[in-house]
Design a protein around this motif. Structure first.
Motif, PDB file in Angstrom:
ATOM      1  N   GLU A 183     -16.460  32.111  31.093  1.00 35.56           N
ATOM      2  CA  GLU A 183     -17.539  32.489  30.266  1.00 35.56           C
ATOM      3  C   GLU A 183     -18.229  31.852  29.398  1.00 35.56           C
ATOM      4  OE1 GLU A 183     -15.614  36.311  29.097  1.00 35.56           O
ATOM      5  OE2 GLU A 183     -15.583  37.143  31.062  1.00 35.56           O
ATOM      6  N   GLY A 184     -17.768  30.483  29.337  1.00 32.84           N
ATOM      7  CA  GLY A 184     -18.629  29.484  28.148  1.00 32.84           C
ATOM      8  C   GLY A 184     -18.064  29.970  26.838  1.00 32.84           C
ATOM      9  N   ARG A 185     -16.866  30.496  26.559  1.00 29.65           N
ATOM     10  CA  ARG A 185     -16.708  30.967  25.270  1.00 29.65           C
ATOM     11  C   ARG A 185     -16.035  29.651  24.382  1.00 29.65           C
ATOM     12  NH1 ARG A 185     -16.089  36.492  24.391  1.00 29.65           N
ATOM     13  NH2 ARG A 185     -16.439  37.942  26.177  1.00 29.65           N
ATOM     14  N   THR A 186     -15.318  28.794  25.182  1.00 25.93           N
ATOM     15  CA  THR A 186     -14.668  27.846  24.307  1.00 25.93           C
ATOM     16  C   THR A 186     -14.809  26.433  25.090  1.00 25.93           C
ATOM     17  OG1 THR A 186     -12.505  27.904  25.965  1.00 25.93           O
ATOM     18  CG2 THR A 186     -12.819  29.419  24.092  1.00 25.93           C
ATOM     19  N   ASP A 187     -14.383  25.457  24.298  1.00 29.72           N
ATOM     20  CA  ASP A 187     -14.896  23.871  24.881  1.00 29.72           C
ATOM     21  C   ASP A 187     -13.487  23.631  25.436  1.00 29.72           C
ATOM     22  OD1 ASP A 187     -17.184  24.037  23.635  1.00 29.72           O
ATOM     23  OD2 ASP A 187     -16.713  23.268  21.693  1.00 29.72           O
ATOM     24  N   ALA A 188     -12.264  24.270  25.005  1.00 38.59           N
ATOM     25  CA  ALA A 188     -11.143  23.541  25.649  1.00 38.59           C
ATOM     26  C   ALA A 188     -10.093  24.994  25.443  1.00 38.59           C
ATOM     27  CB  ALA A 188     -10.527  22.637  24.936  1.00 38.59           C
ATOM     28  N   ILE A 189      -9.025  24.605  26.196  1.00 38.20           N
ATOM     29  CA  ILE A 189      -7.953  25.755  26.117  1.00 38.20           C
ATOM     30  C   ILE A 189      -6.519  25.016  25.818  1.00 38.20           C
ATOM     31  CG2 ILE A 189      -6.888  27.427  27.804  1.00 38.20           C
ATOM     32  CD1 ILE A 189      -9.457  28.371  27.552  1.00 38.20           C
ATOM     33  N   ILE A 190      -5.883  25.778  25.276  1.00 36.35           N
ATOM     34  CA  ILE A 190      -4.485  25.529  25.029  1.00 36.35           C
ATOM     35  C   ILE A 190      -3.534  26.612  25.551  1.00 36.35           C
ATOM     36  CG2 ILE A 190      -2.457  25.231  23.635  1.00 36.35           C
ATOM     37  CD1 ILE A 190      -4.233  23.929  21.410  1.00 36.35           C
ATOM     38  N   LEU A 191      -2.725  26.479  26.491  1.00 30.13           N
ATOM     39  CA  LEU A 191      -2.208  27.435  27.461  1.00 30.13           C
ATOM     40  C   LEU A 191      -0.252  27.224  27.038  1.00 30.13           C
ATOM     41  CD1 LEU A 191      -1.713  29.753  29.094  1.00 30.13           C
ATOM     42  CD2 LEU A 191      -1.964  27.914  30.912  1.00 30.13           C
ATOM     43  N   MET A 192      -0.147  28.285  26.387  1.00 31.49           N
ATOM     44  CA  MET A 192       1.667  28.004  25.880  1.00 31.49           C
ATOM     45  C   MET A 192       2.609  28.917  26.920  1.00 31.49           C
ATOM     46  SD  MET A 192       2.831  28.059  22.230  1.00 31.49           S
ATOM     47  CE  MET A 192       4.618  27.712  22.276  1.00 31.49           C
ATOM     48  N   ASN A 193       3.372  28.230  27.271  1.00 29.64           N
ATOM     49  CA  ASN A 193       4.457  29.105  27.946  1.00 29.64           C
ATOM     50  C   ASN A 193       3.948  29.768  29.136  1.00 29.64           C
ATOM     51  OD1 ASN A 193       6.485  27.798  26.330  1.00 29.64           O
ATOM     52  ND2 ASN A 193       7.399  29.658  25.996  1.00 29.64           N
ATOM     53  N   ASN A 194       3.418  29.179  29.836  1.00 35.94           N
ATOM     54  CA  ASN A 194       2.748  30.160  31.093  1.00 35.94           C
ATOM     55  C   ASN A 194       3.840  29.813  32.258  1.00 35.94           C
ATOM     56  OD1 ASN A 194       1.676  30.344  33.577  1.00 35.94           O
ATOM     57  ND2 ASN A 194       0.847  28.517  33.674  1.00 35.94           N
ATOM     58  N   THR A 195       4.423  30.832  32.435  1.00 39.65           N
ATOM     59  CA  THR A 195       5.569  30.715  33.621  1.00 39.65           C
ATOM     60  C   THR A 195       5.027  31.376  34.820  1.00 39.65           C
ATOM     61  OG1 THR A 195       6.347  32.803  33.156  1.00 39.65           O
ATOM     62  CG2 THR A 195       7.184  31.104  31.621  1.00 39.65           C
ATOM     63  N   PHE A 196       3.851  31.815  34.962  1.00 38.16           N
ATOM     64  CA  PHE A 196       3.224  32.436  36.013  1.00 38.16           C
ATOM     65  C   PHE A 196       2.521  31.656  37.116  1.00 38.16           C
ATOM     66  CE2 PHE A 196       3.322  36.046  32.675  1.00 38.16           C
ATOM     67  CZ  PHE A 196       4.228  36.545  33.108  1.00 38.16           C
ATOM     68  N   PHE A 197       1.777  30.798  36.612  1.00 39.87           N
ATOM     69  CA  PHE A 197       1.102  30.083  37.550  1.00 39.87           C
ATOM     70  C   PHE A 197       1.223  28.620  37.524  1.00 39.87           C
ATOM     71  CE2 PHE A 197      -1.934  33.278  35.815  1.00 39.87           C
ATOM     72  CZ  PHE A 197      -1.572  34.251  36.821  1.00 39.87           C
ATOM     73  N   GLY A 198       1.348  27.767  38.584  1.00 45.62           N
ATOM     74  CA  GLY A 198       1.524  26.498  38.628  1.00 45.62           C
ATOM     75  C   GLY A 198       0.299  25.774  38.332  1.00 45.62           C
ATOM     76  N   PRO A 199       0.284  24.549  38.083  1.00 47.54           N
ATOM     77  CA  PRO A 199      -0.739  23.636  37.704  1.00 47.54           C
ATOM     78  C   PRO A 199      -1.792  23.720  38.592  1.00 47.54           C
ATOM     79  CG  PRO A 199       1.060  22.345  38.347  1.00 47.54           C
ATOM     80  CD  PRO A 199       1.663  23.579  38.272  1.00 47.54           C
ATOM     81  N   ASP A 200      -1.647  23.886  39.911  1.00 54.00           N
ATOM     82  CA  ASP A 200      -2.878  24.022  40.672  1.00 54.00           C
ATOM     83  C   ASP A 200      -3.656  25.289  40.481  1.00 54.00           C
ATOM     84  OD1 ASP A 200      -2.134  21.576  41.740  1.00 54.00           O
ATOM     85  OD2 ASP A 200      -1.088  22.288  43.390  1.00 54.00           O
ATOM     86  N   LYS A 201      -2.986  26.294  40.350  1.00 52.93           N
ATOM     87  CA  LYS A 201      -3.463  27.654  40.188  1.00 52.93           C
ATOM     88  C   LYS A 201      -4.113  27.745  38.909  1.00 52.93           C
ATOM     89  CE  LYS A 201      -3.989  32.041  41.234  1.00 52.93           C
ATOM     90  NZ  LYS A 201      -4.941  32.198  42.219  1.00 52.93           N
ATOM     91  N   VAL A 202      -3.772  27.189  37.878  1.00 51.91           N
ATOM     92  CA  VAL A 202      -4.369  27.072  36.697  1.00 51.91           C
ATOM     93  C   VAL A 202      -5.759  26.319  36.700  1.00 51.91           C
ATOM     94  CG1 VAL A 202      -4.106  26.107  34.330  1.00 51.91           C
ATOM     95  CG2 VAL A 202      -2.086  27.302  35.207  1.00 51.91           C
ATOM     96  N   ARG A 203      -5.530  25.028  37.409  1.00 51.90           N
ATOM     97  CA  ARG A 203      -6.863  24.242  37.705  1.00 51.90           C
ATOM     98  C   ARG A 203      -8.084  25.339  38.174  1.00 51.90           C
ATOM     99  NH1 ARG A 203      -7.924  20.548  34.304  1.00 51.90           N
ATOM    100  NH2 ARG A 203      -9.277  22.162  33.884  1.00 51.90           N
TER     101      ARG A 203
END
Lengths: 329, 329
Positions: B113-133
């Motif tokens: 939604e164009g709200r941020t320039d970057a993200i910090i994601l902490m302790n994600n145990t749900f999604f693998g890196p590919d899914k996150v991407r």
DNA sequence: TTATAAATTGTAAGCGCTTCCTTTATGATC
DNA sequence: GATCATAAAGGAAGCGCTTACAATTTATAA
């Protein structure tokens, strides 16, 4: 990244129509709506927030300004805020202020840069209500939590410090101690002063023969310990009842008491204020206020206000509750 | 509210020039710059964030996605994030997730939604890196803290659980106990598993005759207490050394031990992991990791990445440190 | 002086939406 | 089947900025 136009192209509809279904405006044929939703899903489309805002929409974001999270207190409020903002689908833009300059900057930036639809300002001790209004501009609703809560024209959620302290002291006086020590917060602190008033009222209402002493602390563990230690050194005697104006200081008092042969609560009663985690763990009697509820209430207030700008601002006072544990009788 | 055009009107300059001074682009005459600054101040003007973003600018905001603040741990990380985001003049859009659905939604909404320039994601145990991407899209840098930190293409800050556990156990074994209990976290928990590996390595390297038992806990006080209680019931004997995989559970163990005539640390040694507040207060030996630094590092990483998209992603591992206190020798 | 490069400022398009105002399609009524 | 109300969809302006590109001014050198 997909835009509204991509959705238009895919569906053969105009921006107006697609926009309508995004905003659920209702004047769209059911079949069309579904077609659009389908296309959005396939394109993994999400409306650009900046464009929405610019075109006259909302940000779906509320700004939270609070002091640095240096105790569990603020965390609980934050949790309350999160509870209702999640329900209301509002994002949280959070700023932690460390100084007056910070606060000023955050207030201006959250209010005047069009980043948020509303603001929750917590424990501002720096600016009066007029100044806040001036800084914020008139376009954005503000809710205040605590401290400078007493003011017209703004929503506010207050903590009933007076009543909390009254209850604490009343509880302490039930066993008619001969002497009572009030370990306050900093002299110019609003919460502390209200607690002092409440404590004094309770003493008066109890109409006992009692020796009351007041010692100024700083709301910190170490500071509380030192202040109490010095007091004991000077007096060469221990009070029979102690009301520390927060739990951190009560813990400091406990440190000193531990080096003494006095028993708690048999010889000395101690109560704090805040209901913090350690106090909970060790069984410190205390006064708790519903932090989470406070956050929820403030958020509900601004959420309402966003939907209806004409609502009259309201001021809500939250009651405290006494939590007697092992350090009082 | 004042806009860029108001500033143009007041100064008689074009939007281009005014925009240049706002963005400090340097190609403006000094006198002009001052004239503009003066006008901005007089008008109490602040550039509209949505418009800036839409016109191709940045949001000056980073998105933080983290689990609900249910322990001091996250608060410290947040403080670290705040430390450097303040310096870098970045705002914080914070989302607390309670479930996988939440996390998915937040990720999409912050990224697309164009709200941020970057993200910090902490302790994600749900999604693998590919899914996150996939969820995030490719336009926005992401930094990971903890857990799924092992992945190419994304910045990450990891906690050296292995080494921390290794140190804890090595410390415990210094006095050559006959028996050791490992009270782990949930079976599928990444942190817990790494700690287990570290612990086992340490046991092996110590090459002692020792009876090692493993009990599965849940990282909570109550759960730790129960798990330990049941274990003791079954075994009808207490281990001489206990490594609880976090402090909360260690506290639970302590509860049980308190009802025993054993002395700590003389008869039984206990160490936790986390360095939480209560443990600090009561003198629990533990392993600490630099939470605040972790937050700082992650933020620095994304701040760099925002400035320079071509930087190679880096994975940083933070060392833990042993904090021996009163529950170990 | 005059040509030429460098510094400064201006013009205008466009970012991705919402919404007012029209236009067109669909029904209901007589 | 013509008329009119209503539902559904489209056209286009404009939100407040940034930024190519163009125009102008100023400085530099011959």
């Amino acid at each position: 990244m997909a835009t509204l136009y991509d959705v238009c192209e895919k569906t053969g509809l105009s921006t107006a129509t697609v926009s309508r279904v995004i905003n659920g405006s209702g004047l769209v044929k059911e079949a069309t709506r579904e077609r659009v939703h389908q296309a959005m899903k396939e394109l993994n489309y999400r409306p650009n927030q900046a464009a929405r805002k610019l075109a006259g929409g909302k940000t779906d974001t509320i700004g939270i300004i609070l002091p640095l999270l240096d105790n569990g207190y603020y965390v609980k409020v934050l949790r309350g805020i999160d509870n209702v903002s999640t329900k209301e689908k509002l994002k949280l833009l959070i700023s932690f202020y460390h100084s007056e300059t910070d606060l000023l900057d955050y207030l201006q930036s959250l209010c005047r840069e069009g980043r948020t639809d509303a603001i929750i300002l917590m424990n501002n001790t720096f600016f009066g209500p007029d100044k806040v209004r001036e800084l914020a501009g008139d376009d954005i609703p503000i809710a205040l939590i605590g401290q400078n809560g007493i003011n017209e024209g703004m929503d506010s959620v207050l903590i009933d410090n007076f009543q909390g302290a009254y209850r604490a002291v009343t509880h302490l006086l039930e066993n008619k101690p001969q002497s009572l020590l009030l370990l306050t917060g900093p002299k110019d602190n609003h919460d502390s002063n209200k607690r002092l008033e409440g404590a004094q009222q309770a003493i008066q209402d109890a109409s006992l023969e009692i020796d009351v002493k007041i010692v100024t602390g700083d709301f910190y563990h170490e500071g509380g310990r030192k202040a109490f230690e010095e007091y004991v050194g000077r007096q060469n005697a221990l009070p029979e009842a102690i009301f520390a104006f927060n739990d951190a200081m009560a813990l400091g008092v406990l440190d000193v008491l531990a080096e003494t042969e006095k028993r708690i609560p048999e010889d000395i009663q101690l109560i704090g204020f805040d209901n913090n985690e350690i106090g909970q763990y060790i069984g410190l009697s205390t006064v708790s206020f519903p932090m989470e509820q406070i956050g929820e209430t403030a958020t509900r207030l601004v959420a309402e206000r966003i939907k209806n700008k004409d609502l009259k601002p309201s001021s809500i006072s939250m009651e405290t509750s006494l939590i007697p544990r092992k350090t009082t009788r």
